[in-house]
Motif scaffolding. Structure first.
Motif, PDB file in Angstrom:
ATOM      1  N   GLU A 196       1.871  -1.966 -28.531  1.00 40.13           N
ATOM      2  CA  GLU A 196       0.704  -2.838 -28.453  1.00 40.13           C
ATOM      3  C   GLU A 196       0.490  -3.336 -27.026  1.00 40.13           C
ATOM      4  O   GLU A 196      -0.636  -3.370 -26.523  1.00 40.13           O
ATOM      5  N   ALA A 197       1.597  -3.725 -26.354  1.00 39.63           N
ATOM      6  CA  ALA A 197       1.489  -4.199 -24.972  1.00 39.63           C
ATOM      7  C   ALA A 197       1.025  -3.074 -24.047  1.00 39.63           C
ATOM      8  O   ALA A 197       0.202  -3.294 -23.145  1.00 39.63           O
ATOM      9  N   LEU A 198       1.537  -1.877 -24.247  1.00 45.45           N
ATOM     10  CA  LEU A 198       1.107  -0.745 -23.433  1.00 45.45           C
ATOM     11  C   LEU A 198      -0.376  -0.434 -23.650  1.00 45.45           C
ATOM     12  O   LEU A 198      -1.092  -0.097 -22.711  1.00 45.45           O
ATOM     13  N   ALA A 199      -0.828  -0.576 -24.898  1.00 49.98           N
ATOM     14  CA  ALA A 199      -2.243  -0.336 -25.191  1.00 49.98           C
ATOM     15  C   ALA A 199      -3.124  -1.351 -24.468  1.00 49.98           C
ATOM     16  O   ALA A 199      -4.188  -1.000 -23.931  1.00 49.98           O
ATOM     17  N   ARG A 200      -2.697  -2.628 -24.454  1.00 50.64           N
ATOM     18  CA  ARG A 200      -3.471  -3.649 -23.731  1.00 50.64           C
ATOM     19  C   ARG A 200      -3.532  -3.323 -22.239  1.00 50.64           C
ATOM     20  O   ARG A 200      -4.557  -3.496 -21.583  1.00 50.64           O
ATOM     21  N   ALA A 201      -2.390  -2.861 -21.698  1.00 52.59           N
ATOM     22  CA  ALA A 201      -2.352  -2.527 -20.272  1.00 52.59           C
ATOM     23  C   ALA A 201      -3.269  -1.349 -19.969  1.00 52.59           C
ATOM     24  O   ALA A 201      -3.994  -1.354 -18.959  1.00 52.59           O
ATOM     25  N   ARG A 202      -3.251  -0.311 -20.823  1.00 54.10           N
ATOM     26  CA  ARG A 202      -4.133   0.842 -20.614  1.00 54.10           C
ATOM     27  C   ARG A 202      -5.597   0.426 -20.644  1.00 54.10           C
ATOM     28  O   ARG A 202      -6.424   0.912 -19.858  1.00 54.10           O
ATOM     29  N   GLU A 203      -5.921  -0.494 -21.561  1.00 55.45           N
ATOM     30  CA  GLU A 203      -7.297  -0.956 -21.658  1.00 55.45           C
ATOM     31  C   GLU A 203      -7.718  -1.699 -20.396  1.00 55.45           C
ATOM     32  O   GLU A 203      -8.855  -1.568 -19.932  1.00 55.45           O
ATOM     33  N   ALA A 204      -6.797  -2.476 -19.832  1.00 63.33           N
ATOM     34  CA  ALA A 204      -7.116  -3.266 -18.638  1.00 63.33           C
ATOM     35  C   ALA A 204      -7.101  -2.432 -17.365  1.00 63.33           C
ATOM     36  O   ALA A 204      -7.926  -2.634 -16.464  1.00 63.33           O
ATOM     37  N   LEU A 205      -6.168  -1.472 -17.269  1.00 64.39           N
ATOM     38  CA  LEU A 205      -5.924  -0.779 -16.009  1.00 64.39           C
ATOM     39  C   LEU A 205      -6.444   0.651 -15.975  1.00 64.39           C
ATOM     40  O   LEU A 205      -6.678   1.192 -14.886  1.00 64.39           O
ATOM     41  N   GLY A 206      -6.581   1.265 -17.131  1.00 59.23           N
ATOM     42  CA  GLY A 206      -7.032   2.644 -17.159  1.00 59.23           C
ATOM     43  C   GLY A 206      -6.098   3.555 -16.397  1.00 59.23           C
ATOM     44  O   GLY A 206      -4.866   3.449 -16.500  1.00 59.23           O
TER      45      GLY A 206
ATOM     46  N   ALA B  95       0.839  -1.205   0.000  1.00 59.93           N
ATOM     47  CA  ALA B  95       0.000   0.000   0.000  1.00 59.93           C
ATOM     48  C   ALA B  95       0.868   1.246   0.000  1.00 59.93           C
ATOM     49  O   ALA B  95       1.754   1.417   0.839  1.00 59.93           O
ATOM     50  N   GLY B  96       0.631   2.119  -0.960  1.00 59.00           N
ATOM     51  CA  GLY B  96       1.357   3.377  -1.055  1.00 59.00           C
ATOM     52  C   GLY B  96       2.736   3.265  -1.669  1.00 59.00           C
ATOM     53  O   GLY B  96       3.389   4.292  -1.902  1.00 59.00           O
ATOM     54  N   ALA B  97       3.214   2.057  -1.930  1.00 56.26           N
ATOM     55  CA  ALA B  97       4.558   1.872  -2.471  1.00 56.26           C
ATOM     56  C   ALA B  97       4.590   2.139  -3.972  1.00 56.26           C
ATOM     57  O   ALA B  97       3.652   1.781  -4.699  1.00 56.26           O
ATOM     58  N   SER B  98       5.666   2.741  -4.439  1.00 53.97           N
ATOM     59  CA  SER B  98       5.878   2.949  -5.874  1.00 53.97           C
ATOM     60  C   SER B  98       6.533   1.707  -6.452  1.00 53.97           C
ATOM     61  O   SER B  98       7.646   1.338  -6.061  1.00 53.97           O
ATOM     62  N   ILE B  99       5.836   1.050  -7.381  1.00 58.69           N
ATOM     63  CA  ILE B  99       6.301  -0.238  -7.911  1.00 58.69           C
ATOM     64  C   ILE B  99       6.287  -0.197  -9.435  1.00 58.69           C
ATOM     65  O   ILE B  99       5.298   0.211 -10.047  1.00 58.69           O
ATOM     66  N   GLY B 100       7.377  -0.636 -10.036  1.00 54.88           N
ATOM     67  CA  GLY B 100       7.461  -0.722 -11.490  1.00 54.88           C
ATOM     68  C   GLY B 100       7.206  -2.133 -11.967  1.00 54.88           C
ATOM     69  O   GLY B 100       7.776  -3.088 -11.417  1.00 54.88           O
ATOM     70  N   VAL B 101       6.343  -2.279 -12.955  1.00 54.47           N
ATOM     71  CA  VAL B 101       6.065  -3.581 -13.560  1.00 54.47           C
ATOM     72  C   VAL B 101       6.753  -3.613 -14.913  1.00 54.47           C
ATOM     73  O   VAL B 101       6.424  -2.829 -15.815  1.00 54.47           O
ATOM     74  N   LEU B 102       7.719  -4.503 -15.064  1.00 55.37           N
ATOM     75  CA  LEU B 102       8.572  -4.573 -16.253  1.00 55.37           C
ATOM     76  C   LEU B 102       8.092  -5.697 -17.167  1.00 55.37           C
ATOM     77  O   LEU B 102       8.251  -6.870 -16.850  1.00 55.37           O
ATOM     78  N   GLY B 103       7.463  -5.341 -18.283  1.00 60.85           N
ATOM     79  CA  GLY B 103       6.926  -6.340 -19.203  1.00 60.85           C
ATOM     80  C   GLY B 103       5.443  -6.543 -18.957  1.00 60.85           C
ATOM     81  O   GLY B 103       5.030  -6.842 -17.837  1.00 60.85           O
ATOM     82  N   LEU B 104       4.640  -6.376 -20.016  1.00 62.07           N
ATOM     83  CA  LEU B 104       3.194  -6.355 -19.858  1.00 62.07           C
ATOM     84  C   LEU B 104       2.511  -7.482 -20.622  1.00 62.07           C
ATOM     85  O   LEU B 104       1.568  -7.284 -21.369  1.00 62.07           O
ATOM     86  N   GLY B 105       3.021  -8.697 -20.412  1.00 66.74           N
ATOM     87  CA  GLY B 105       2.305  -9.866 -20.877  1.00 66.74           C
ATOM     88  C   GLY B 105       1.185 -10.193 -19.903  1.00 66.74           C
ATOM     89  O   GLY B 105       0.766  -9.369 -19.076  1.00 66.74           O
ATOM     90  N   LYS B 106       0.697 -11.421 -19.982  1.00 68.34           N
ATOM     91  CA  LYS B 106      -0.436 -11.843 -19.151  1.00 68.34           C
ATOM     92  C   LYS B 106      -0.134 -11.689 -17.664  1.00 68.34           C
ATOM     93  O   LYS B 106      -0.935 -11.127 -16.905  1.00 68.34           O
ATOM     94  N   SER B 107       1.042 -12.164 -17.234  1.00 71.06           N
ATOM     95  CA  SER B 107       1.375 -12.104 -15.808  1.00 71.06           C
ATOM     96  C   SER B 107       1.688 -10.685 -15.377  1.00 71.06           C
ATOM     97  O   SER B 107       1.401 -10.290 -14.237  1.00 71.06           O
ATOM     98  N   GLY B 108       2.285  -9.876 -16.252  1.00 70.26           N
ATOM     99  CA  GLY B 108       2.608  -8.499 -15.903  1.00 70.26           C
ATOM    100  C   GLY B 108       1.367  -7.664 -15.676  1.00 70.26           C
ATOM    101  O   GLY B 108       1.287  -6.895 -14.695  1.00 70.26           O
ATOM    102  N   ILE B 109       0.385  -7.780 -16.553  1.00 72.45           N
ATOM    103  CA  ILE B 109      -0.861  -7.034 -16.376  1.00 72.45           C
ATOM    104  C   ILE B 109      -1.582  -7.509 -15.114  1.00 72.45           C
ATOM    105  O   ILE B 109      -2.128  -6.699 -14.355  1.00 72.45           O
ATOM    106  N   ALA B 110      -1.568  -8.814 -14.870  1.00 70.51           N
ATOM    107  CA  ALA B 110      -2.196  -9.334 -13.647  1.00 70.51           C
ATOM    108  C   ALA B 110      -1.522  -8.769 -12.406  1.00 70.51           C
ATOM    109  O   ALA B 110      -2.197  -8.382 -11.438  1.00 70.51           O
ATOM    110  N   ALA B 111      -0.190  -8.711 -12.404  1.00 76.69           N
ATOM    111  CA  ALA B 111       0.539  -8.156 -11.262  1.00 76.69           C
ATOM    112  C   ALA B 111       0.187  -6.688 -11.058  1.00 76.69           C
ATOM    113  O   ALA B 111      -0.022  -6.238  -9.921  1.00 76.69           O
TER     114      ALA B 111
END
Length: 488
Positions: free
Chosen positions: A41-51, A6-22
């Protein structure tokens, strides 16, 4: 209880299935998530999932991405298994923050939640992971256990860890996932086999083996090992674990502390009340017949079944549910699947055999000089000389696919020059031409086997497409033939 994220700044490296889930789970726990990927394309998928629940970094190139990630003032990074250790992003822990796999994240999330007692039953190996994981999950579910298959196969682990409400997980773990996993302590684990693979990712066979060996670190109830596999057996013997939890798997008659085979029965002499004097029957070869169409299972299916049964028994599943789970289990596509019999020639799709060890396993149970072998593709840094030497007695002819078939031509020339080769040029209708060429080399009683020993990416989208096109070409061949036809 407040999450450590909670409140931590975290970077997710790579936006495949597991990256978006994380990223989704971390944002739900209150973390400040930034997503990194060089693919638009991967960034677009992430934006669609996470907003707007995450920020996005579209830096181009590995070095630029690493520089931006290092300057992001993150507490933690979650790294995709698709990012190899030679990527500049792997230098981040030295300059910025720790780097975890999605597996490590899932374990840490489960440990701080109400589902902390969920038992992880973990599977790794060069081959057979998916079959073993799927069979284990089926055994557990059939036996009334609230369980699911996760990891490299199935749902991302972090999703289930965050949701909770499961008693056990059948966890398929690749070496890439284990690479950045540190505190995992499975209830039970098995290392199925080892052969040099993914050298382009790890850098060496030794590094690949080291990551695989992590499957035994911290294991609590049972560390299973196939007695026929030298490296897992050796690693486990030197692990420092209590010998009482080391459980052997053998295709022969088992000693106490083993699962094995007596005549046509799969038996347990490890988890019963009196293993010194008693062998508990778990299943028979008849229970496996629907998987291979043979009275005697292939050596690969038998090993996977022993491993799944051993993990299920380590969890506490009763023998009757092991048997029923086997009976209800169905193989995934493209794993030694018979897709047709045309004029007495059997066509087998093992497109999932993407390395030398898997290809050798596919050929192991074929009668001598009865295989027309379709082989080739993206070699992933593998050497094929020992493979050709080992399987030469099984192969009557080979059909070579792939943009660069020369490594196989050289391996055959040096190790089995008597075997005729047919090289298929790249171009349209590739698999149709391949199957037609293979069929022309086969006679009744032969097997046309797609077991490429290579990745598919040089000519196909993935191994699934390669297998589907093979099956379709076999069907088309049957439609144009007269005589005995059977399509799977």
């Amino acid at each position: 209880m407040t999450s450590q994220f909670a409140g931590a700044s975290i970077g997710v490296l790579g936006l495949g299935k597991s990256g978006i889930a994380a990223a989704e789970v971390l944002s739900s726990l209150g973390a400040k998530v930034t997503c990194y990927d060089a693919s638009e394309e991967a960034l677009a998928r992430a934006r669609e999932a996470l907003g707007d629940r995450a920020a996005y970094c579209p830096a181009k190139g590995e070095e630029a991405q690493a520089e931006q990630a290092a300057g992001g003032d993150h507490k933690l990074f979650i790294v995709s298994p698709g990012i190899p250790p030679h990527n500049p992003l792997y230098r981040l822990p030295e300059t910025a923050a720790p780097l975890w796999s999605e597996v490590e994240l899932a374990w840490q999330i489960q440990a701080e939640g109400p589902n902390r007692d969920c038992k992880w039953l973990c599977i790794t190996g060069t081959n057979g992971k998916t079959t073993t994981t799927g069979m284990l999950a089926q055994m557990l579910i059939t036996g009334g256990v609230v369980a699911t298959a996760v990891g490299n196969y199935g749902t991302p682990i972090v999703e289930v860890a965050a949701e909770g409400a499961v008693d056990a997980l059948a966890v398929e773990l690749s070496s890439a996932q284990l690479h950045s996993t540190y505190t995992l302590a499975p209830w039970a684990s098995v290392w199925l086999n080892f052969a040099p693979d993914h050298i382009d990712w790890h850098g060496s066979a030794d590094d690949y083996a080291w990551d695989k060996s992590k499957i035994y670190k911290g294991v609590q109830r049972a560390a299973l090992y196939p007695a026929t596999e030298e490296l897992p057996t050796k690693v486990l013997a030197q692990s420092g674990l209590d010998p009482k939890i080391m459980i052997g798997l053998t295709p022969g008659i088992p000693a106490p502390g083993f699962l094995g085979v007596i005549e046509d029965l799969i038996v347990d002499r490890a988890f019963g009340e009196n293993p010194e004097k008693q062998a508990l029957e778990l299943a028979s070869f008849t229970d496996l017949q629907h998987l291979t169409g043979q009275e005697t299972p292939t050596s690969a299916i038998l090993q996977d079944t022993l491993a799944a049964a051993g993990l299920a028994r380590a969890y506490g599943l009763q023998p009757e549910w092991v048997r029923r789970g086997i009976q209800e289990f169905e193989l995934e596509k493209h794993r030694r699947a018979v897709v047709g019999v045309v004029n007495g020639v059997t066509f087998i799709d093992d497109s999932k055999a993407t390395n030398t060890h898997a290809a050798a396993a596919s050929l192991r149970d074929v009668a001598e000089k009865h295989a027309v072998w379709i082989v080739g593709g993206d070699p992933k840094g593998q050497d094929f000389h020992s493979l050709v030497e080992v399987v030469a007695s099984k192969v009557k002819a080979a059909v070579l696919i792939g943009l660069d078939p020369e490594p196989f031509e050289e391996a055959f020339a040096q190790n089995a020059p008597e075997i005729p080769l047919k090289r298929i040029n790249p171009g349209d209708n590739l698999m149709e031409r391949t199957v037609q060429a293979a069929a022309a080399l086969a006679v009744p009683g032969d097997v046309v086997l797609l077991a490429p020993a290579c990745a598919s990416w040089d000519q196909f989208k993935n191994y699934g497409e390669r297998g589907e096109l093979f099956a379709r070409a076999a069907r088309q061949l049957a439609e144009g033939q007269h005589g005995e036809e059977h399509l799977g």
